[in-house]
Motif scaffolding. Structure first.
Motif, PDB file in Angstrom:
ATOM      1  N   VAL A 101      -1.193   0.669  -1.158  1.00 14.34           N
ATOM      2  CA  VAL A 101      -0.846   0.828  -2.497  1.00 14.34           C
ATOM      3  C   VAL A 101      -1.525   2.005  -3.333  1.00 14.34           C
ATOM      4  O   VAL A 101      -2.538   1.763  -3.375  1.00 14.34           O
ATOM      5  N   VAL A 102      -0.717   3.017  -3.574  1.00 11.46           N
ATOM      6  CA  VAL A 102      -1.687   4.404  -4.378  1.00 11.46           C
ATOM      7  C   VAL A 102      -1.137   4.123  -5.609  1.00 11.46           C
ATOM      8  O   VAL A 102      -0.060   4.399  -6.126  1.00 11.46           O
ATOM      9  N   GLU A 125      -3.003  -2.416 -10.550  1.00 12.11           N
ATOM     10  CA  GLU A 125      -4.231  -2.614  -9.550  1.00 12.11           C
ATOM     11  C   GLU A 125      -4.420  -3.944  -9.042  1.00 12.11           C
ATOM     12  O   GLU A 125      -4.708  -4.524  -7.909  1.00 12.11           O
ATOM     13  N   LEU A 126      -4.796  -4.773 -10.280  1.00  8.76           N
ATOM     14  CA  LEU A 126      -4.681  -6.166 -10.272  1.00  8.76           C
ATOM     15  C   LEU A 126      -3.662  -7.029  -9.474  1.00  8.76           C
ATOM     16  O   LEU A 126      -4.184  -7.675  -8.390  1.00  8.76           O
ATOM     17  N   ALA A 155      -3.234  -6.124  -0.780  1.00  9.12           N
ATOM     18  CA  ALA A 155      -3.048  -4.931  -0.530  1.00  9.12           C
ATOM     19  C   ALA A 155      -4.169  -4.032  -0.800  1.00  9.12           C
ATOM     20  O   ALA A 155      -5.246  -4.558  -1.495  1.00  9.12           O
ATOM     21  N   ASP A 156      -4.490  -3.007   0.175  1.00 11.75           N
ATOM     22  CA  ASP A 156      -5.690  -1.957  -0.138  1.00 11.75           C
ATOM     23  C   ASP A 156      -4.949  -1.001  -1.147  1.00 11.75           C
ATOM     24  O   ASP A 156      -3.919  -0.488  -1.099  1.00 11.75           O
ATOM     25  N   VAL A 157      -5.814  -0.892  -2.272  1.00  6.49           N
ATOM     26  CA  VAL A 157      -5.366  -0.137  -3.275  1.00  6.49           C
ATOM     27  C   VAL A 157      -6.281   1.203  -3.460  1.00  6.49           C
ATOM     28  O   VAL A 157      -7.545   1.277  -3.367  1.00  6.49           O
ATOM     29  N   ALA A 193       1.130   5.788   2.817  1.00  2.91           N
ATOM     30  CA  ALA A 193       1.022   5.110   1.887  1.00  2.91           C
ATOM     31  C   ALA A 193       2.349   4.255   1.973  1.00  2.91           C
ATOM     32  O   ALA A 193       3.240   4.808   2.022  1.00  2.91           O
ATOM     33  N   ASP A 194       2.218   2.974   1.683  1.00  8.12           N
ATOM     34  CA  ASP A 194       3.226   1.989   1.545  1.00  8.12           C
ATOM     35  C   ASP A 194       4.088   2.303   0.351  1.00  8.12           C
ATOM     36  O   ASP A 194       5.372   1.979   0.169  1.00  8.12           O
TER      37      ASP A 194
END
Length: 302
Positions: A44-45, A60-61, A68-70, A98-99
């Motif tokens: 997730v971007v 983000e939290l 997920a990777d942020v 990016a998903d």
């Protein structure tokens, strides 16, 4: 749901699905281990072209609690400051796989354009003065938690409607879920196109207050103003601020909401801001659960 760009795109069933999913995920916050493996391996971007504290941190939290990777991307200090366009940035994110892309941009419609350029899910975290869907979802979630219903709820949205993306998103979503919305603002801070919105308009806060179950206050967005929309801050506060006297005229079980940041002494007095009937901190906490629900439904749910 492939993207979340506008609350107007949500059907009643889809909106209720998000709220019900958020209610389930809210239980995770009470556990000693708050993480779920749901989005493990997904990226997730957070693509933010405007400053943000609550929304960016909340997304983000939420993503991290779903494993997920942020990646946090800020326009300041990036290639954007060198002149890179939104499309080229989008294509870069696309190449990186990016998903999901959470985007906040100063231009209305930016999220919709981004959705045309990337394959991943796009979540609108605020585009100009257009919309802010997840803020409306967390507001409605908070109303339902506090008052137990949405159908027939009478909601007053008070303040700078002209420059507010929160107001539009809330009007559309609340209408979909059966609530009655009244916008209250000076005539200069009401959009010209407001007659196309599914709501009523009033210029008299004192007439609307006693009939409202929810009073949502909006900040005057001075940073977006290039003209004088009212004589003075003191005059605005006298006509449209929620002080102790006005608060006392509200229904006993009515609640006060604010999307933040609050300007104490302008649209809300310190006494009202700190009242037990003011839900600002609840809205922030609920925002994590709602954004977890949206990420789950877009990237991992079925």
């Amino acid at each position: 749901m492939r993207h979340l760009l506008s609350t107007g795109d949500l059907s009643r069933d889809e909106a209720l699905l998000v709220l019900d999913t958020a209610a389930e995920l809210a239980q995770v916050s009470g556990r000693s281990v708050k993480k779920l493996p749901t989005l493990r391996g997904r990226t997730v971007v957070n693509l933010f072209y405007e400053d943000s504290t609550r929304t960016r941190t909340s997304f983000e939290l939420a993503a991290k609690r779903l494993s997920a990777d942020v990646v946090n991307f800020s326009a300041k200090g990036s290639s954007v400051s060198k002149g890179e366009s939104l499309k080229d940035t989008a294509l870069t994110l696309q190449a990186m796989g990016a998903d999901g892309v959470v985007v906040r941009h100063s231009a209305s419609g930016a999220a919709h354009r981004l959705a045309e350029w990337v394959d991943g899910a796009v979540l609108n975290a605020g585009d100009g003065t257009h919309e802010h869907p997840t803020q409306a979802l967390l507001d409605v979630f908070t109303m339902r938690e506090r008052l137990g219903r949405l159908d027939g709820l009478r909601v007053a949205i008070v303040g700078d409607v002209l420059h507010s993306r929160v107001a539009r998103s809330n009007v559309l979503l609340l209408h979909t879920l059966g609530a009655e919305v009244t916008l209250v603002a000076p005539p200069t801070l009401v959009p010209v196109s407001v007659h196309t919105w599914p709501c009523a308009v009033s210029y008299d806060l004192d007439a609307v207050l006693p009939k409202s179950d929810v009073v949502m206050l909006l900040r005057v967005q001075a940073e977006r103003m290039h003209d004088a929309f009212f004589p003075t801050a003191r005059e605005y506060s006298r006509r449209y601020g929620l002080d102790r006297e006005r608060f006392a005229r509200m229904q006993d079980d009515a609640i006060v909401m604010h999307p933040g940041p609050m300007v104490r002494g302008m649209e809300i007095s310190a006494e009202v801001a700190d009242s037990a009937r003011t839900t600002v901190n609840e809205q922030v906490a609920n925002g994590v659960s709602v954004r977890m629900a949206v990420l789950y439904l877009l990237l991992g749910g079925s």
